[in-house]
Design a protein around this motif. Structure first.
Motif, mmCIF file in Angstrom:
data_model
loop_
_atom_site.group_PDB
_atom_site.id
_atom_site.type_symbol
_atom_site.label_atom_id
_atom_site.label_comp_id
_atom_site.label_asym_id
_atom_site.label_seq_id
_atom_site.Cartn_x
_atom_site.Cartn_y
_atom_site.Cartn_z
ATOM 1 N N SER A 3 -11.426 -21.838 -10.868
ATOM 2 C CA SER A 3 -11.455 -22.871 -9.824
ATOM 3 C C SER A 3 -10.054 -23.399 -9.528
ATOM 4 N N GLU A 4 -9.206 -23.505 -10.551
ATOM 5 C CA GLU A 4 -7.826 -23.941 -10.340
ATOM 6 C C GLU A 4 -7.068 -22.900 -9.514
ATOM 7 N N PHE A 5 -7.275 -21.628 -9.810
ATOM 8 C CA PHE A 5 -6.645 -20.540 -9.055
ATOM 9 C C PHE A 5 -7.066 -20.612 -7.594
ATOM 10 N N ASN A 6 -8.351 -20.802 -7.311
ATOM 11 C CA ASN A 6 -8.853 -20.889 -5.938
ATOM 12 C C ASN A 6 -8.252 -22.090 -5.207
ATOM 13 N N THR A 7 -8.042 -23.190 -5.892
ATOM 14 C CA THR A 7 -7.421 -24.372 -5.292
ATOM 15 C C THR A 7 -5.978 -24.073 -4.914
ATOM 16 N N ILE A 8 -5.250 -23.387 -5.781
ATOM 17 C CA ILE A 8 -3.859 -23.023 -5.491
ATOM 18 C C ILE A 8 -3.798 -22.127 -4.270
ATOM 19 N N ILE A 9 -4.673 -21.129 -4.185
ATOM 20 C CA ILE A 9 -4.714 -20.204 -3.041
ATOM 21 C C ILE A 9 -5.012 -20.979 -1.756
ATOM 22 N N ALA A 10 -5.965 -21.889 -1.790
ATOM 23 C CA ALA A 10 -6.361 -22.647 -0.601
ATOM 24 C C ALA A 10 -5.251 -23.572 -0.118
ATOM 25 N N ALA A 11 -4.391 -24.034 -1.011
ATOM 26 C CA ALA A 11 -3.317 -24.945 -0.634
ATOM 27 C C ALA A 11 -2.170 -24.215 0.056
ATOM 28 N N ARG A 12 -2.073 -22.926 -0.121
ATOM 29 C CA ARG A 12 -1.020 -22.139 0.509
ATOM 30 C C ARG A 12 -1.351 -21.883 1.971
#
Length: 70
Positions: A3-12
């Motif tokens: 979930s942290e990885f998906n949040t990082i991707i979405a913020a880019r």
């Protein structure tokens, strides 16, 4: 954590098209914008994208990937 990885991707952000463009169109700054998610070409490469041509017709909002360009 996934979930942290998906949040990082979405913020880019990625370079996307501001309008429908035909195959062979030379990309200009006015045709490009930045949108989320960051699953395409990163904003820091925008200067390398300007002046290149599209391989195929693309729709407004399309997230550019290296495979889209000649």
């Amino acid at each position: 954590c996934l979930s942290e990885f998906n949040t990082i991707i979405a913020a880019r952000r990625s370079i996307t098209l501001t309008k429908d463009l035909d195959s062979g169109t030379i990309l200009e700054e006015k045709y490009l914008t930045l949108k989320r998610p960051g699953n395409g070409i990163k904003p820091e490469f925008i200067e390398n994208i300007i002046g290149r041509k599209l391989k195929a017709n693309q729709k407004q909002g399309h997230t550019l990937k290296e495979d889209d360009l000649i």
